[in-house]
Design a protein around this motif. Sequence first.
Motif, PDB file in Angstrom:
ATOM      1  N   ASN A 137     -14.763  -1.830  -3.829  1.00 42.59           N
ATOM      2  CA  ASN A 137     -14.575  -2.946  -2.896  1.00 42.59           C
ATOM      3  C   ASN A 137     -13.102  -3.214  -2.594  1.00 42.59           C
ATOM      4  N   VAL A 138     -12.247  -2.235  -2.895  1.00 40.37           N
ATOM      5  CA  VAL A 138     -10.805  -2.396  -2.673  1.00 40.37           C
ATOM      6  C   VAL A 138     -10.322  -1.361  -1.672  1.00 40.37           C
ATOM      7  N   LEU A 139      -9.592  -1.834  -0.671  1.00 41.97           N
ATOM      8  CA  LEU A 139      -9.048  -0.981   0.386  1.00 41.97           C
ATOM      9  C   LEU A 139      -7.548  -1.204   0.472  1.00 41.97           C
ATOM     10  N   GLY A 140      -6.786  -0.126   0.640  1.00 40.12           N
ATOM     11  CA  GLY A 140      -5.342  -0.256   0.746  1.00 40.12           C
ATOM     12  C   GLY A 140      -4.796   0.484   1.943  1.00 40.12           C
ATOM     13  N   CYS A 141      -3.828  -0.130   2.628  1.00 38.25           N
ATOM     14  CA  CYS A 141      -3.104   0.502   3.737  1.00 38.25           C
ATOM     15  C   CYS A 141      -1.614   0.467   3.419  1.00 38.25           C
ATOM     16  N   GLN A 142      -0.987   1.635   3.266  1.00 36.25           N
ATOM     17  CA  GLN A 142       0.449   1.665   3.058  1.00 36.25           C
ATOM     18  C   GLN A 142       1.180   1.251   4.331  1.00 36.25           C
ATOM     19  N   PHE A 143       0.615   1.567   5.473  1.00 38.16           N
ATOM     20  CA  PHE A 143       1.163   1.165   6.770  1.00 38.16           C
ATOM     21  C   PHE A 143       0.791  -0.286   7.067  1.00 38.16           C
ATOM     22  N   HIS A 144       1.301  -0.780   8.172  1.00 34.59           N
ATOM     23  CA  HIS A 144       1.003  -2.151   8.588  1.00 34.59           C
ATOM     24  C   HIS A 144      -0.025  -2.128   9.725  1.00 34.59           C
ATOM     25  N   GLY A 161       8.180  14.733   6.456  1.00 32.82           N
ATOM     26  CA  GLY A 161       8.878  15.842   5.838  1.00 32.82           C
ATOM     27  C   GLY A 161       7.891  16.611   4.973  1.00 32.82           C
ATOM     28  N   SER A 162       8.257  16.826   3.721  1.00 37.56           N
ATOM     29  CA  SER A 162       7.354  17.528   2.788  1.00 37.56           C
ATOM     30  C   SER A 162       6.438  16.572   2.040  1.00 37.56           C
ATOM     31  N   LEU A 163       6.589  15.277   2.294  1.00 38.74           N
ATOM     32  CA  LEU A 163       5.856  14.265   1.536  1.00 38.74           C
ATOM     33  C   LEU A 163       4.497  13.962   2.167  1.00 38.74           C
ATOM     34  N   LYS A 164       3.481  13.944   1.343  1.00 40.91           N
ATOM     35  CA  LYS A 164       2.155  13.529   1.788  1.00 40.91           C
ATOM     36  C   LYS A 164       1.990  12.061   1.408  1.00 40.91           C
ATOM     37  N   ILE A 165       2.019  11.211   2.420  1.00 38.90           N
ATOM     38  CA  ILE A 165       1.956   9.771   2.199  1.00 38.90           C
ATOM     39  C   ILE A 165       0.502   9.322   2.157  1.00 38.90           C
ATOM     40  N   CYS A 166       0.119   8.679   1.069  1.00 34.21           N
ATOM     41  CA  CYS A 166      -1.212   8.075   0.981  1.00 34.21           C
ATOM     42  C   CYS A 166      -1.234   6.877   1.922  1.00 34.21           C
ATOM     43  N   GLY A 167      -1.794   7.069   3.098  1.00 34.74           N
ATOM     44  CA  GLY A 167      -1.783   6.014   4.104  1.00 34.74           C
ATOM     45  C   GLY A 167      -2.871   4.987   3.911  1.00 34.74           C
TER      46      GLY A 167
END
Length: 200
Positions: A173-180, A161-167
Motif C-alpha cells: 500500500n506504499v507508492l513512491g515517486c522520486q520525481f515531482h 548518464g550511467s545511472l538508473k534512477i528509481c523513478g
Amino acid sequence: MIGIIDYGMGNLHSVQNALKKINANCVISHDKDILLHCDKWILPGVGAFPDCIKNLKQYQLFDFIQEQVHQGKPLLGICLGMQALYEYSEEIEYCQGFGFIKGHIELMKDESVRIPHIGWNLLEKNQDTPLYPKESFVYYVHSYYAQDYNPEDLIGYSMYGSLKICGMIRHKNVLGCQFHPEKSAEDGLAILKYFVEEFI
C-alpha cells in the motif's frame, strides 16, 4: 479525502494545487486526528533526509505514520518523501527511514552528468502498470537516489548518464515517486489521479 502530511518541509501547496486540478478533496495538516480520518496520505518533501526524519519525530508523526501504514493506509511519498520510505539514507549521516520499502538512499555519482539531477526525463516502464498508460516525461530535482531495492517493486525508471534512477516504486500500500508529479504536467496529474481514485 487526501491528507497532505505537513511536517515543516516540502512544497505542500504545489501538491495541493495539483490535487485541486484533478478535483480531489484534500487537506494539509500535521494534526493526527485530522490525518486519521483521511482515506489516503501524501508525504511530500524537499531538503535533507536527516532533517525530514527529525521533523517527523518532532511533530510526533513518525511512529503514527508507521503504525497506520502497517495497518493498510495508502501512502504516496514524493521526492524526499519517497526516500523516507526506504530503510535508511547515507545523506550527511546514516539515518533510518520508515523501512516500508527495501533499499537505501545514497549520493548519485557520475562524472559525465551534472549532479544534482534537475529537469525533465523519460520515465520508462519496468513492468506493466495502470499507474501510467505510456512512457511519461517527469520532472526531477535530486542528488540522492535509491539503491538495493527489490526489482519486483520497481514500477518505472529514468536513465541519467550511467545511472538508473528509481523513478517510481511500489510495495503493497506504499507508492513512491522520486520525481515531482505535481510539477510534471499532464503525465504527473495522471499519476496523482490514479493514486487518488484507484490506488489501494
